[in-house]
Design a protein around this motif. Structure first.
Motif, mmCIF file in Angstrom:
data_model
loop_
_atom_site.group_PDB
_atom_site.id
_atom_site.type_symbol
_atom_site.label_atom_id
_atom_site.label_comp_id
_atom_site.label_asym_id
_atom_site.label_seq_id
_atom_site.Cartn_x
_atom_site.Cartn_y
_atom_site.Cartn_z
ATOM 1 N N HIS A 70 -27.524 21.363 14.865
ATOM 2 C CA HIS A 70 -26.404 21.280 13.928
ATOM 3 C C HIS A 70 -26.349 19.985 13.115
ATOM 4 N N ILE A 71 -27.361 19.151 13.224
ATOM 5 C CA ILE A 71 -27.351 17.903 12.464
ATOM 6 C C ILE A 71 -28.249 18.025 11.239
ATOM 7 N N GLU A 72 -27.650 17.785 10.075
ATOM 8 C CA GLU A 72 -28.401 17.738 8.824
ATOM 9 C C GLU A 72 -29.021 16.345 8.725
ATOM 10 N N VAL A 73 -30.306 16.290 8.414
ATOM 11 C CA VAL A 73 -30.999 15.005 8.326
ATOM 12 C C VAL A 73 -31.400 14.739 6.884
ATOM 13 N N VAL A 74 -30.988 13.592 6.360
ATOM 14 C CA VAL A 74 -31.366 13.166 5.015
ATOM 15 C C VAL A 74 -32.274 11.953 5.158
ATOM 16 N N MET A 75 -33.469 12.059 4.616
ATOM 17 C CA MET A 75 -34.453 10.983 4.721
ATOM 18 C C MET A 75 -34.402 10.074 3.486
ATOM 19 N N ILE A 76 -34.379 8.781 3.734
ATOM 20 C CA ILE A 76 -34.513 7.772 2.681
ATOM 21 C C ILE A 76 -35.971 7.314 2.666
ATOM 22 N N GLY A 77 -36.600 7.360 1.499
ATOM 23 C CA GLY A 77 -38.010 6.991 1.410
ATOM 24 C C GLY A 77 -38.218 5.535 1.048
ATOM 25 N N GLY A 78 -39.440 5.217 0.671
ATOM 26 C CA GLY A 78 -39.796 3.846 0.310
ATOM 27 C C GLY A 78 -41.119 3.449 0.934
ATOM 28 N N ARG A 79 -41.464 2.174 0.792
ATOM 29 C CA ARG A 79 -42.693 1.671 1.425
ATOM 30 C C ARG A 79 -42.483 1.567 2.923
ATOM 31 N N SER A 123 -41.329 -1.971 12.015
ATOM 32 C CA SER A 123 -40.137 -1.270 12.498
ATOM 33 C C SER A 123 -40.186 0.229 12.244
ATOM 34 N N ILE A 124 -41.237 0.690 11.561
ATOM 35 C CA ILE A 124 -41.404 2.102 11.189
ATOM 36 C C ILE A 124 -40.190 2.575 10.399
ATOM 37 N N VAL A 125 -39.909 1.880 9.283
ATOM 38 C CA VAL A 125 -38.805 2.246 8.398
ATOM 39 C C VAL A 125 -39.244 2.108 6.947
ATOM 40 N N GLY A 126 -38.551 2.805 6.059
ATOM 41 C CA GLY A 126 -38.796 2.666 4.638
ATOM 42 C C GLY A 126 -38.037 1.469 4.083
ATOM 43 N N VAL A 127 -38.691 0.686 3.233
ATOM 44 C CA VAL A 127 -38.057 -0.474 2.608
ATOM 45 C C VAL A 127 -38.402 -0.485 1.122
ATOM 46 N N GLY A 128 -37.828 -1.431 0.395
ATOM 47 C CA GLY A 128 -38.159 -1.594 -1.012
ATOM 48 C C GLY A 128 -37.091 -1.062 -1.954
ATOM 49 N N ALA A 129 -37.370 -1.170 -3.243
ATOM 50 C CA ALA A 129 -36.398 -0.830 -4.280
ATOM 51 C C ALA A 129 -36.000 0.647 -4.237
ATOM 52 N N ALA A 130 -36.958 1.525 -3.961
ATOM 53 C CA ALA A 130 -36.651 2.966 -3.925
ATOM 54 C C ALA A 130 -35.647 3.281 -2.822
ATOM 55 N N ALA A 131 -35.831 2.652 -1.664
ATOM 56 C CA ALA A 131 -34.912 2.871 -0.547
ATOM 57 C C ALA A 131 -33.512 2.374 -0.895
ATOM 58 N N ILE A 132 -33.426 1.176 -1.465
ATOM 59 C CA ILE A 132 -32.126 0.599 -1.799
ATOM 60 C C ILE A 132 -31.408 1.427 -2.866
ATOM 61 N N GLU A 133 -32.163 1.923 -3.853
ATOM 62 C CA GLU A 133 -31.565 2.767 -4.898
ATOM 63 C C GLU A 133 -30.988 4.044 -4.303
ATOM 64 N N VAL A 143 -32.593 -3.929 2.892
ATOM 65 C CA VAL A 143 -32.238 -2.522 3.128
ATOM 66 C C VAL A 143 -31.047 -2.428 4.084
ATOM 67 N N LYS A 144 -31.065 -3.202 5.159
ATOM 68 C CA LYS A 144 -29.945 -3.193 6.106
ATOM 69 C C LYS A 144 -28.653 -3.624 5.408
ATOM 70 N N ARG A 145 -28.753 -4.608 4.524
ATOM 71 C CA ARG A 145 -27.574 -5.067 3.788
ATOM 72 C C ARG A 145 -27.018 -3.942 2.910
ATOM 73 N N ALA A 146 -27.922 -3.216 2.248
ATOM 74 C CA ALA A 146 -27.491 -2.103 1.398
ATOM 75 C C ALA A 146 -26.816 -1.007 2.224
ATOM 76 N N LEU A 147 -27.358 -0.717 3.386
ATOM 77 C CA LEU A 147 -26.758 0.286 4.270
ATOM 78 C C LEU A 147 -25.368 -0.145 4.720
ATOM 79 N N CYS A 148 -25.228 -1.409 5.044
ATOM 80 C CA CYS A 148 -23.932 -1.937 5.465
ATOM 81 C C CYS A 148 -22.902 -1.797 4.350
ATOM 82 N N HIS A 149 -23.287 -2.137 3.133
ATOM 83 C CA HIS A 149 -22.365 -2.076 2.005
ATOM 84 C C HIS A 149 -21.993 -0.637 1.649
ATOM 85 N N ALA A 150 -22.838 0.324 2.006
ATOM 86 C CA ALA A 150 -22.595 1.731 1.665
ATOM 87 C C ALA A 150 -21.846 2.488 2.758
ATOM 88 N N ALA A 151 -21.449 1.818 3.821
ATOM 89 C CA ALA A 151 -20.755 2.469 4.940
ATOM 90 C C ALA A 151 -19.345 1.913 5.093
#
Length: 251
Positions: free
Chosen positions: A133-142, A147-157, A190-198
């Motif tokens: 029942h969980i919808e998963v939305v993936m954020i891309g990037g480099r 840490s096995i995560v996407g970073v960069g301008a595309a992710a922040i946008e 990227v973490k900063r952008a996530l914080c500001h968007a929550a």
């Protein structure tokens, strides 16, 4: 005192006191501040401590590769994950960070929960593939392989187009004076952008990350709503956050 002996002594002081203040230590040891600072710079290059203004703090073990970090605090992380998972309400949109503690959070989400998880971590997405029942939305990037995560301008946008109810932040380091920090500049952005968007940010802090510092600050502690730590953590380590008005959940 030989250089090697002096540096070893500095590490012993850091382990005992939890910090080094170069000015006061130079007076106590009868050494110049320049000598102390030079030794601290060399020890920082070796990854044995983290330089901060006026001295040094312990370096975070979270600088180790992902596979190695899975073995650190292996008992504490599932408990932190369970406590964090219990905070999610049906219908919410939730950011889940990358990292080994965040993986434990994904594993603890109840099968009956209906929510949307937004993540820049392939590891988190894979954990939730079979969740009914969980919808998963993936954020891309480099892909930042450490840490096995996407970073960069595309992710922040992409993050800037989403408004989430909660952000579960994984960190390398948490310190009442040095704040919340990590070891990579782009990951911090990227973490900063996530914080500001929550609406609310919850920090997942396994024991080895407390009272340590990393090179790049993410956000000031004033932007954090809650910290989840293991129940075995000494009260002295979490009391400063309570004093700042930050809620602390013991898992």
């Amino acid at each position: 005192m030989l250089t090697l002996q002096r540096k070893q002594h500095l590490l012993e002081i850091l382990e005992r006191d939890g910090q080094i203040v170069a000015k006061s230590l130079s007076e106590r040891l009868g050494l110049s501040e320049d000598t102390i600072r030079r030794d601290l710079r060399q020890l920082a290059k070796e990854g044995l401590l983290q330089r901060v203004h006026g001295g040094a703090l312990p370096a975070s073990p979270a600088a180790a590769p992902f596979v190695e970090r899975q073995r650190i605090s292996s008992e504490a992380k599932p408990a932190i994950g369970r406590a964090a998972a219990a905070m999610i309400q049906p219908g919410q949109v939730v950011f889940i960070d990358g990292g080994t503690t965040a993986v434990q959070l994904a594993r603890q989400l109840p099968q009956t929960l209906r929510a949307t998880v937004v993540t820049h971590s392939p590891s988190i997405a894979i954990e939730l593939v079979a969740h009914p029942h969980i919808e998963v939305v993936m954020i891309g990037g480099r892909l930042f392989k450490h840490s096995i995560v996407g970073v960069g301008a595309a992710a922040i946008e992409a993050i800037g187009q989403i408004r989430a109810d909660l952000y579960f932040m994984g960190v390398c380091s948490l310190h009442p004076e040095a704040g919340i920090s990590t070891g990579d500049y782009e990951e911090a952005c990227v973490k900063r952008a996530l914080c500001h968007a929550a609406l609310k940010t919850v920090v997942l802090a396994s024991p080895e990350k407390l009272d340590t510092a990393s090179p790049y600050q993410i956000v000031p502690l004033t932007q954090i709503g809650e910290i989840v730590v293991n129940t075995g953590v000494a009260e002295a380590l979490i009391a400063p956050y309570r004093k700042m008005g930050i809620a602390v959940t013991l898992a």
